[in-house]
Design a protein around this motif. Structure first.
Motif, PDB file in Angstrom:
ATOM      1  N   GLU A  11       0.838  -1.195   0.000  1.00 21.84           N
ATOM      2  CA  GLU A  11       0.000   0.000   0.000  1.00 21.84           C
ATOM      3  C   GLU A  11       0.875   1.249   0.000  1.00 21.84           C
ATOM      4  N   CYS A  12       0.427   2.262  -0.693  1.00 19.00           N
ATOM      5  CA  CYS A  12       1.137   3.541  -0.738  1.00 19.00           C
ATOM      6  C   CYS A  12       0.330   4.577   0.036  1.00 19.00           C
ATOM      7  N   THR A  13       0.977   5.214   1.005  1.00 20.68           N
ATOM      8  CA  THR A  13       0.348   6.290   1.764  1.00 20.68           C
ATOM      9  C   THR A  13       1.250   7.519   1.706  1.00 20.68           C
ATOM     10  N   GLY A  14       0.741   8.628   2.173  1.00 24.48           N
ATOM     11  CA  GLY A  14       1.515   9.864   2.148  1.00 24.48           C
ATOM     12  C   GLY A  14       0.991  10.814   1.095  1.00 24.48           C
ATOM     13  N   PRO A  15       1.222  12.115   1.268  1.00 22.16           N
ATOM     14  CA  PRO A  15       0.665  13.124   0.361  1.00 22.16           C
ATOM     15  C   PRO A  15       1.121  12.937  -1.084  1.00 22.16           C
ATOM     16  N   LEU A  16       0.199  13.160  -2.004  1.00 19.74           N
ATOM     17  CA  LEU A  16       0.486  13.140  -3.434  1.00 19.74           C
ATOM     18  C   LEU A  16       0.349  14.560  -3.977  1.00 19.74           C
ATOM     19  N   THR A  17       1.264  14.934  -4.858  1.00 25.07           N
ATOM     20  CA  THR A  17       1.221  16.255  -5.480  1.00 25.07           C
ATOM     21  C   THR A  17       1.472  16.116  -6.975  1.00 25.07           C
ATOM     22  N   VAL A  18       0.643  16.768  -7.764  1.00 24.67           N
ATOM     23  CA  VAL A  18       0.843  16.840  -9.212  1.00 24.67           C
ATOM     24  C   VAL A  18       1.068  18.302  -9.568  1.00 24.67           C
ATOM     25  N   GLU A  19       2.212  18.583 -10.191  1.00 27.86           N
ATOM     26  CA  GLU A  19       2.521  19.939 -10.638  1.00 27.86           C
ATOM     27  C   GLU A  19       2.371  20.017 -12.147  1.00 27.86           C
ATOM     28  N   ASP A  20       1.601  20.987 -12.598  1.00 29.34           N
ATOM     29  CA  ASP A  20       1.310  21.135 -14.021  1.00 29.34           C
ATOM     30  C   ASP A  20       1.610  22.568 -14.437  1.00 29.34           C
ATOM     31  N   ALA A  21       2.627  22.728 -15.285  1.00 27.32           N
ATOM     32  CA  ALA A  21       2.962  24.051 -15.821  1.00 27.32           C
ATOM     33  C   ALA A  21       2.132  24.269 -17.082  1.00 27.32           C
ATOM     34  N   CYS A  41       2.798  19.094 -19.807  1.00 26.56           N
ATOM     35  CA  CYS A  41       3.404  18.049 -18.982  1.00 26.56           C
ATOM     36  C   CYS A  41       3.023  18.237 -17.516  1.00 26.56           C
ATOM     37  N   ALA A  42       2.981  17.129 -16.801  1.00 20.94           N
ATOM     38  CA  ALA A  42       2.701  17.143 -15.370  1.00 20.94           C
ATOM     39  C   ALA A  42       3.715  16.260 -14.656  1.00 20.94           C
ATOM     40  N   GLU A  43       4.122  16.685 -13.459  1.00 18.25           N
ATOM     41  CA  GLU A  43       5.058  15.923 -12.638  1.00 18.25           C
ATOM     42  C   GLU A  43       4.348  15.424 -11.387  1.00 18.25           C
ATOM     43  N   LEU A  44       4.665  14.193 -10.993  1.00 19.82           N
ATOM     44  CA  LEU A  44       4.072  13.577  -9.808  1.00 19.82           C
ATOM     45  C   LEU A  44       5.103  13.510  -8.689  1.00 19.82           C
ATOM     46  N   PHE A  45       4.695  13.952  -7.490  1.00 15.75           N
ATOM     47  CA  PHE A  45       5.535  13.885  -6.305  1.00 15.75           C
ATOM     48  C   PHE A  45       4.808  13.073  -5.231  1.00 15.75           C
ATOM     49  N   HIS A  46       5.569  12.254  -4.515  1.00 14.76           N
ATOM     50  CA  HIS A  46       5.019  11.518  -3.380  1.00 14.76           C
ATOM     51  C   HIS A  46       5.776  11.919  -2.125  1.00 14.76           C
ATOM     52  N   ASP A  47       5.048  12.449  -1.163  1.00 14.74           N
ATOM     53  CA  ASP A  47       5.650  12.887   0.095  1.00 14.74           C
ATOM     54  C   ASP A  47       6.793  13.866  -0.156  1.00 14.74           C
ATOM     55  N   GLY A  48       6.627  14.724  -1.179  1.00 10.44           N
ATOM     56  CA  GLY A  48       7.608  15.748  -1.487  1.00 10.44           C
ATOM     57  C   GLY A  48       8.711  15.322  -2.429  1.00 10.44           C
ATOM     58  N   ALA A  49       8.808  14.024  -2.750  1.00 12.48           N
ATOM     59  CA  ALA A  49       9.882  13.524  -3.612  1.00 12.48           C
ATOM     60  C   ALA A  49       9.350  13.279  -5.024  1.00 12.48           C
ATOM     61  N   PHE A  50      10.131  13.708  -6.020  1.00 12.07           N
ATOM     62  CA  PHE A  50       9.725  13.510  -7.415  1.00 12.07           C
ATOM     63  C   PHE A  50       9.665  12.020  -7.738  1.00 12.07           C
ATOM     64  N   VAL A  51       8.604  11.616  -8.470  1.00  9.32           N
ATOM     65  CA  VAL A  51       8.426  10.216  -8.843  1.00  9.32           C
ATOM     66  C   VAL A  51       8.512  10.034 -10.355  1.00  9.32           C
ATOM     67  N   THR A  52       7.671  10.746 -11.100  1.00  8.60           N
ATOM     68  CA  THR A  52       7.632  10.555 -12.546  1.00  8.60           C
ATOM     69  C   THR A  52       6.877  11.716 -13.182  1.00  8.60           C
ATOM     70  N   GLU A  53       6.789  11.711 -14.504  1.00  9.04           N
ATOM     71  CA  GLU A  53       6.028  12.730 -15.217  1.00  9.04           C
ATOM     72  C   GLU A  53       5.392  12.123 -16.455  1.00  9.04           C
ATOM     73  N   ASP A  54       4.410  12.824 -17.008  1.00 13.85           N
ATOM     74  CA  ASP A  54       3.793  12.412 -18.262  1.00 13.85           C
ATOM     75  C   ASP A  54       3.354  13.662 -19.010  1.00 13.85           C
ATOM     76  N   CYS A  55       3.398  13.584 -20.330  1.00 20.15           N
ATOM     77  CA  CYS A  55       3.047  14.718 -21.179  1.00 20.15           C
ATOM     78  C   CYS A  55       1.983  14.304 -22.184  1.00 20.15           C
ATOM     79  N   VAL A  56       1.213  15.272 -22.636  1.00 16.59           N
ATOM     80  CA  VAL A  56       0.219  15.025 -23.671  1.00 16.59           C
ATOM     81  C   VAL A  56       0.316  16.145 -24.706  1.00 16.59           C
ATOM     82  N   ARG A  57       0.285  15.764 -25.974  1.00 10.94           N
ATOM     83  CA  ARG A  57       0.238  16.736 -27.068  1.00 10.94           C
ATOM     84  C   ARG A  57      -1.169  16.709 -27.662  1.00 10.94           C
ATOM     85  N   HIS A  58      -1.743  17.880 -27.871  1.00 11.47           N
ATOM     86  CA  HIS A  58      -3.092  17.922 -28.440  1.00 11.47           C
ATOM     87  C   HIS A  58      -3.273  19.198 -29.247  1.00 11.47           C
TER      88      HIS A  58
END
Length: 409
Positions: free
Chosen positions: A179-189, A252-269
């Motif tokens: 199980e994964c617990t702890g705050p999740l943050t998505v940053e989107d520029a 693009c958006a970046e995903l952080f878990h408990d303040g630490a960077f995890v991964t990112e994903d981008c979409v072109r449209h």
């Protein structure tokens, strides 16, 4: 401490030739033999590295240090940036004493202080450092919890039109066996020309400088394989106000878990002027005869024009049907949802998965025909029309005319 590219653990050592260390500190070096510190060739330099951690969103950082060395300190860096200091930090003179508070020197996550010590005489090399790091909203234990193994996907929901709202769909999934617990943050520029409107679910949003920070610390944990899906709505500038005149963007958006960077994903449209990017047709027919006091059926077929459309039509579809007098709504089939007001049926489908060029989508609407003595329409020529809306814009319509009779005729 390291010599060249090879990292080594530092050891405490004691030597009468060195001053008494600062309170709550020790002289350290690499100690391969009898506790007398590192004996090296003259003119070698050694780096001593100390790392600490700051939470995402830290404020008012401060790093204070006192340091001296054998033979002298030639460089002090924080996160790769050389810091200014007075003196040479030799153990035969006054120690370096400095405090650094410039926020630009610090970063969320690991912050590493690197002190370079020159061994000019080739006798012994060592460093004595005492310091303190602090900040508001800081957590100096980066090893307390490793980031979960999470994945992030970002897609568009429907198409984006100038001067209208568009929607991004995010999905955060737990790809680990625990199980994964702890705050999740998505940053989107957000791309220039887009402004944040709102976000669905239990996510809270803050914006600044075009960057949207979405945080969720109340989701209760993600079981292995479980996902969180949410949507973010944005406003798209009008075509004459959209910067750069581009009809295609990457976001693009970046995903952080408990303040630490995890991964990112981008979409072109793409971005188009509303209603002009998808040519659709609608055909409305009856599904059999209509009799007083019984149920009847209308059939609708919505098709994507194979000659005029190059891509899938993906925006929400709506069929608006103003039922004739004497006929009332009962139900619709498939993934269509219906609402009725004043005899007007509005059936919407925003989960059909897209229509490729030449592909069609069916819907059946069941209605109730009034008894003969209550029927107020024209039984010989009852006309009923369906209006098709694509992403809210009227696209086309089709009508059908039929009779209503007794069931025994």
């Amino acid at each position: 401490m390291s010599s060249g590219p090879v990292p080594r653990d530092a050891d405490v050592f004691s030597d009468a030739r060195f001053p008494v260390p600062f309170d709550d500190s020790n002289w350290i070096s690499f100690d391969p033999d009898a506790g007398e510190g590192l004996v090296s060739d003259a003119d070698e330099a050694f780096e001593y590295e100390y790392c600490l951690c700051l939470n995402e969103g830290f404020q008012e950082p401060e790093l204070s240090l006192r340091a001296w060395a054998d033979d002298e300190i030639t460089d002090v860096q924080l996160n790769g940036t050389s810091l200014s200091y007075s003196g040479d930090g030799s153990h035969t003179s006054d120690p370096i004493e400095e405090t650094y508070t410039d926020p630009a020197l610090f970063q969320a996550g690991d912050n590493c202080l690197t002190i370079t010590v020159a061994d000019n005489e080739g006798v012994v090399s060592g460093l004595n450092l005492a310091g303190r790091a602090r900040a508001l909203n800081a957590d100096c234990d980066c090893e307390a919890q490793e980031p979960c193994d999470l994945s992030l996907s970002k897609e568009t929901k429907g198409q984006f039109h100038y001067g209208q709202q568009g929607t991004y769909v995010f999905q955060v999934c737990n790809d680990q066996d625990e199980e994964c617990t702890g705050p999740l943050t998505v940053e989107d520029a957000l791309h220039d020309g887009f402004t944040f409107v709102d976000v669905s679910g239990d996510w809270t949003a803050t914006t600044g400088g075009g960057v949207v920070e979405l945080t969720n610390d109340t989701y209760g944990g993600l079981a292995p394989g479980e996902c969180l899906t949410f949507e973010m709505t944005v406003d798209v500038a009008a075509v004459d106000e959209f910067p750069g005149g581009s009809d295609s963007v990457i976001n693009c958006a970046e995903l952080f878990h408990d303040g630490a960077f995890v991964t990112e994903d981008c979409v072109r449209h793409g971005i188009t002027e509303g209603g002009e990017d998808c040519t659709l047709s609608i055909e409305k027919t009856t599904g059999g005869e209509f009799h007083y006091g019984q149920q009847g059926t209308y059939a609708f077929e919505v098709c994507s024009d194979p000659d005029l459309n190059d891509e899938e039509c993906t925006a929400p579809l709506t069929i608006e049907d103003d039922l004739p007098d004497g006929i009332s709504f009962v139900s619709v089939s498939g993934n269509w949802t219906a609402s009725v007001s004043g005899g007007v049926v509005e059936a919407t489908n925003d989960s059909y998965g897209g229509l490729a060029p030449g592909e069609c989508l069916d819907m059946k609407m069941t209605v109730q025909v009034a008894d003969e003595d209550e029927f107020s329409g024209d039984p010989d020529a009852t006309q009923n029309c369906g209006i098709l809306r694509y992403d809210g814009d009227v696209t086309t319509e089709d009508c059908v005319t039929h009779s209503v009779s007794r069931g025994d005729e």
